[in-house]
Design a protein around this motif. Structure first.
Motif, PDB file in Angstrom:
ATOM      1  N   LEU A  73      39.176  29.829 117.501  1.00 56.43           N
ATOM      2  CA  LEU A  73      39.620  30.463 116.662  1.00 56.43           C
ATOM      3  C   LEU A  73      40.966  29.896 115.504  1.00 56.43           C
ATOM      4  O   LEU A  73      41.494  30.758 114.591  1.00 56.43           O
ATOM      5  N   THR A  74      41.158  29.105 115.040  1.00 59.24           N
ATOM      6  CA  THR A  74      42.478  28.759 114.870  1.00 59.24           C
ATOM      7  C   THR A  74      42.333  28.836 113.169  1.00 59.24           C
ATOM      8  O   THR A  74      43.334  28.902 112.022  1.00 59.24           O
ATOM      9  N   TYR A  75      41.389  28.492 112.816  1.00 55.47           N
ATOM     10  CA  TYR A  75      40.904  28.504 111.143  1.00 55.47           C
ATOM     11  C   TYR A  75      41.050  29.584 110.615  1.00 55.47           C
ATOM     12  O   TYR A  75      41.270  30.460 109.795  1.00 55.47           O
ATOM     13  N   PRO A  76      39.794  30.964 111.681  1.00 63.02           N
ATOM     14  CA  PRO A  76      40.149  32.563 111.638  1.00 63.02           C
ATOM     15  C   PRO A  76      41.106  32.819 110.929  1.00 63.02           C
ATOM     16  O   PRO A  76      42.073  33.454 110.451  1.00 63.02           O
ATOM     17  N   TYR A  77      41.728  32.387 112.565  1.00 63.44           N
ATOM     18  CA  TYR A  77      43.753  32.935 112.374  1.00 63.44           C
ATOM     19  C   TYR A  77      44.426  32.623 111.230  1.00 63.44           C
ATOM     20  O   TYR A  77      45.604  32.385 110.783  1.00 63.44           O
ATOM     21  N   PHE A  78      43.684  31.953 111.187  1.00 63.99           N
ATOM     22  CA  PHE A  78      44.859  31.069 109.909  1.00 63.99           C
ATOM     23  C   PHE A  78      44.528  31.713 108.437  1.00 63.99           C
ATOM     24  O   PHE A  78      45.641  32.381 107.726  1.00 63.99           O
ATOM     25  N   ILE A  79      43.047  31.816 108.526  1.00 67.40           N
ATOM     26  CA  ILE A  79      42.996  32.778 107.426  1.00 67.40           C
ATOM     27  C   ILE A  79      43.223  34.769 107.025  1.00 67.40           C
ATOM     28  O   ILE A  79      44.009  34.764 106.481  1.00 67.40           O
ATOM     29  N   CYS A  80      44.193  34.538 108.597  1.00 68.47           N
ATOM     30  CA  CYS A  80      44.213  35.969 108.944  1.00 68.47           C
ATOM     31  C   CYS A  80      45.507  36.195 108.387  1.00 68.47           C
ATOM     32  O   CYS A  80      46.045  37.174 108.069  1.00 68.47           O
ATOM     33  N   CYS A  81      46.169  34.963 108.844  1.00 65.53           N
ATOM     34  CA  CYS A  81      47.783  34.896 108.769  1.00 65.53           C
ATOM     35  C   CYS A  81      47.801  35.028 107.356  1.00 65.53           C
ATOM     36  O   CYS A  81      48.811  35.566 106.371  1.00 65.53           O
ATOM     37  N   VAL A  82      47.239  33.604 106.147  1.00 65.03           N
ATOM     38  CA  VAL A  82      47.412  33.778 105.061  1.00 65.03           C
ATOM     39  C   VAL A  82      46.962  35.477 104.195  1.00 65.03           C
ATOM     40  O   VAL A  82      47.615  35.974 103.789  1.00 65.03           O
ATOM     41  N   LEU A  83      46.318  35.666 105.008  1.00 69.72           N
ATOM     42  CA  LEU A  83      45.933  37.752 104.187  1.00 69.72           C
ATOM     43  C   LEU A  83      46.867  38.556 104.925  1.00 69.72           C
ATOM     44  O   LEU A  83      47.175  39.327 103.841  1.00 69.72           O
ATOM     45  N   SER A  84      47.007  38.326 105.512  1.00 64.98           N
ATOM     46  CA  SER A  84      48.317  39.440 105.987  1.00 64.98           C
ATOM     47  C   SER A  84      50.115  38.870 104.974  1.00 64.98           C
ATOM     48  O   SER A  84      50.622  40.174 104.726  1.00 64.98           O
ATOM     49  N   ILE A 108      50.097  47.167 105.876  1.00 64.76           N
ATOM     50  CA  ILE A 108      50.958  47.360 106.982  1.00 64.76           C
ATOM     51  C   ILE A 108      50.007  47.503 108.072  1.00 64.76           C
ATOM     52  O   ILE A 108      50.631  46.066 108.670  1.00 64.76           O
ATOM     53  N   LEU A 109      48.552  47.547 108.149  1.00 65.38           N
ATOM     54  CA  LEU A 109      47.789  47.376 109.761  1.00 65.38           C
ATOM     55  C   LEU A 109      47.319  45.952 109.532  1.00 65.38           C
ATOM     56  O   LEU A 109      47.632  45.083 110.361  1.00 65.38           O
ATOM     57  N   LEU A 110      47.541  45.411 107.869  1.00 64.27           N
ATOM     58  CA  LEU A 110      47.189  44.094 107.964  1.00 64.27           C
ATOM     59  C   LEU A 110      48.509  42.813 108.378  1.00 64.27           C
ATOM     60  O   LEU A 110      48.039  41.741 108.701  1.00 64.27           O
ATOM     61  N   GLN A 111      49.215  43.477 108.058  1.00 66.44           N
ATOM     62  CA  GLN A 111      51.130  42.585 108.040  1.00 66.44           C
ATOM     63  C   GLN A 111      50.995  42.136 109.435  1.00 66.44           C
ATOM     64  O   GLN A 111      51.009  41.176 109.725  1.00 66.44           O
ATOM     65  N   TRP A 112      50.244  43.288 110.591  1.00 67.45           N
ATOM     66  CA  TRP A 112      50.391  42.616 112.247  1.00 67.45           C
ATOM     67  C   TRP A 112      49.464  42.207 112.809  1.00 67.45           C
ATOM     68  O   TRP A 112      49.356  42.112 113.425  1.00 67.45           O
TER      69      TRP A 112
END
Length: 686
Positions: free
Chosen positions: A134-145, A85-89
């Motif tokens: 930060l766009t590419y780290p955020y891209f990875i974060c969205c895929v991980l979530s 749940i934490l990763l989803q947010w």
């Protein structure tokens, strides 16, 4: 390196699709992608960016604290999903920081200046800046979530592969041909898919073992097959003041005092067993959230229960006589012959409605098993029966005598006195100690009734007796867990509770003095969860999510500092307004035909109303419109078709279309028969 246009927005849409968080994904994607067309930028200072970063970390810490509190214990078998749940947010948590970079005059940010814990010295940070886009780290974060919710479908991997391929294509070296690059990507994708399937199976095995291990360490779930009691144990019965569910009744009526979870019919060595439970599946109605346990009964009552399902399933807490359960979005439901209802589905904290009639029972008729008595208990039971003086008494009189006997001669206590070496724990309770808790009283009453020829069963659940003026509803704590007897009298099963009535006051006196602090925190957590649940409900999420987004834009545009850096022309203001203008209905749905028909009658839906609220208002304002009652179910199906990522099946879509057509035909028939939509008295003839 700048990210390709629309890639970040597509990734956020992918995250919203996989997790169901459309109410967050839509505004976030719009705000971030709008930076590619808006030529205006804000000159953020290092302190501004540091405040934004700290704000994101505060949100993360609050979210983690909320998840830990609502899951009650790190050894709870539901807590295995906390990290998911934490990763989803995470995309929502770090959205403000990414937005600040995209709308900044710089294409990258100095991480050393943003996060002070990376900055050991100001001079060093100035001389050696750590610039990061930060766009590419955020891209990875969205895929991980998005990956955290990939449990039943394979749609995640193709989506991830396409997004990754687009991202890699933007940095592809021109020395290699496109055909070679595509071929290598397909080979890598195929190998990755095989590996992903293997890792998924390994993940399921590890998760299953972890949940089993945690459940064995500290399980709070009730077993539908057997109940190990504390009869014969030594020590003090542990009690918890924690609020585990809430009960609300309609029209301020008093809800049933007992809510049952499970029933058992065989007693052996301090353990009650449900022999041959014979669970059978129950099919939901077309909306997927209404479950009929029996035919609808007149003169019924209704209560709303907000509870928790551990590990995505468990036993429901239900009043006796329940024939229908509504607003429960689970994937599977089963019931057995003893009235126990079991559900499966990853719904952490459902709020479901139960309709019940006291003259109805889900329990099967009694059998010989409901008269069985362990031979070791017969001597003690005969001794008690000789003291009751109940020869020639009717069944209701026998129950009154037994209840009065326990009330007069026995004492409720949380102390576990153990047992005599020469007698069973139940015999010791009946003949010597005469002190115990509800498990002793319920078991003793069941065995006494059986000895007297009255079928009896053992039931467990919760007592509903504490009304919270703070919440304006009943709250049920862990220490309100209770056991009682079911007696078959006058051709039906009825609750028979011989535990002294002062047991609730005894346990209340042992509650912590500062319990109101934990109660207040529990209420805050519950209200927050209800608010998030409300926002995630289709129209509400779009309505309030868009409203909050417009409020933020309005605040920024009224800020003098913002006006100094941003100048929106009238043309662009009209463009922004058009972006946020939401059509009242998707053209893919046939429900707009019903709205159009009602609009012709003058029943207009306000722009701030969802369809549910609109129909409820019309019912109150014009109760003579009896056809409106049928629209509640159609709205539920419409929401499921429009907002549920899985949607509804083709067969259900066809039934939905036919139901709408049937409603319109009856509406038009009634209108023609009356030769007018409104009669002379001003009331509708529908």
């Amino acid at each position: 390196m700048k990210m390709p246009v629309m890639l970040l927005g597509a990734t956020i849409f992918f995250w919203g699709w996989q997790t169901g968080m459309w109410f967050l994904a839509l505004p976030i994607a719009f705000i971030l992608e709008a930076a590619n067309w808006l030529p205006y930028r804000w000159d953020f200072s290092a302190s501004d960016l540091r405040r934004i970063a700290n704000f994101c970390l505060i949100i993360l810490c609050c979210l983690l604290a909320y998840l830990l509190v609502t899951n009650r214990s790190i050894f709870n078998n539901r807590s295995i999903y906390v990290i998911y749940i934490l990763l989803q947010w995470l995309p929502a948590v770090f959205f403000p920081l990414v937005a600040a970079q995209l709308y900044s005059v710089n294409e990258s940010l100095d991480i050393r200046m943003i996060f002070s814990w990376l900055n050991k010295g100001t001079k060093k940070a100035l001389l050696n800046p750590l610039m990061v886009n930060l766009t590419y780290p955020y891209f990875i974060c969205c895929v991980l979530s998005a990956s955290t919710s990939n449990s039943r479908e394979i749609s995640f991997y193709p989506g991830m592969f396409i997004l990754t391929a687009i991202a890699l294509q933007s940095v592809r070296s021109q020395r290699f041909s496109s055909i070679l690059w595509i071929g290598l990507m397909l080979i890598a994708g195929s190998i990755g898919f095989i590996g992903q399937m293997g890792l998924h199976q390994l993940h399921l095995v590890v998760e299953k073992q972890a949940i089993s291990w945690l459940s064995n360490m500290n399980s709070q779930q009730t077993d539908s097959l057997q109940k190990h009691t504390n009869i014969g144990e030594v020590g003090l019965l542990k009690q918890s003041n924690e609020i585990i569910f809430r009960v609300a009744s309609e029209a301020k009526q008093t809800p049933p005092r007992l809510l049952r979870e499970a029933t058992y019919n065989r007693y052996k060595s301090s353990t009650w067993i449900a022999l041959n439970p014979n669970f059978v599946p129950i099919q939901p109605q077309i909306n997927g959230t209404t479950w009929d346990l029996a035919d609808k009964l007149p003169n019924s009552s209704r209560i709303t229960i907000a509870a928790a399902l551990q590990g995505g399933g468990g036993l429901l807490k239900l009043p006796d006589g329940t024939f229908q359960i509504d607003a429960l979005p689970v994937s599977q439901m089963e019931k057995n012959q003893y009235g126990t209802v079991k559900v499966m589905g990853k719904v952490e904290r459902p709020v479901y409605k139960t309709y019940f009639n006291n003259n109805f029972s889900l329990d099967s008729p009694p059998t010989e098993d409901d008269l069985q008595i362990p031979k070791s208990e017969i001597v003690a039971l005969n001794t008690i029966i000789s003291q009751l003086n109940i020869q020639g008494k009717s069944q209701p009189e026998i129950l009154d005598r037994i209840e009065w006997f326990f009330l007069k001669n026995f004492v409720y206590s949380l102390k576990l006195a153990g047992q005599d070496n020469d007698a069973t724990p139940m015999s010791t309770f009946l003949l010597q100690s005469r002190t115990g808790h509800c498990e002793y009283f319920a078991t003793a009453a069941a065995l006494l009734l059986r000895k007297l020829g009255i079928p009896a069963r053992y039931a467990v659940g919760y007592s509903v007796h504490e009304f919270s003026s703070l919440e304006n509803q009943y709250i049920v704590r862990s220490r309100h867990a209770h056991a009682w007897t079911l007696a078959y009298v006058a051709g039906k099963w009825q609750a028979f509770d011989t535990t002294p009535s002062d047991w609730t006051s005894i346990e209340d006196s042992a509650a912590p003095q500062l319990a109101f602090i934990s109660d207040l925190w529990s209420l805050l957590s519950f209200k927050t969860w209800l608010w998030l649940r409300y926002l995630s409900d289709g129209d509400n999420g779009l309505k309030y999510g868009g409203g909050m987004l417009l409020a933020v834009i309005f605040f920024l545009t009224c800020n003098p500092k913002f006006k100094k850096n941003f100048r929106f022309s009238p043309k662009k203001r009209r463009w922004l307004k058009a972006i946020y203008k939401k059509d009242s209905l998707s053209p893919k749905s046939n429900f707009y035909l019903i709205e159009q028909a009602l609009n012709e009658l003058g029943l207009i839906r306000h722009s701030s109303e969802s369809f549910k609220n609109w129909i409820e208002r019309l019912k109150e304002e014009q109760p003579e419109l009896y056809l409106l009652d049928e629209l509640t179910l159609l709205i539920e199906i419409h929401y499921c078709d429009r907002f549920d990522p899985e949607g509804i099946q083709e067969a259900q879509k066809a039934e939905f279309k036919l139901a709408i057509k049937s409603w319109l035909n009856r509406y038009r028939t009634q209108a023609i028969a009356s030769n007018s939509l409104v009669n002379k008295s001003g009331k509708s003839t529908i």
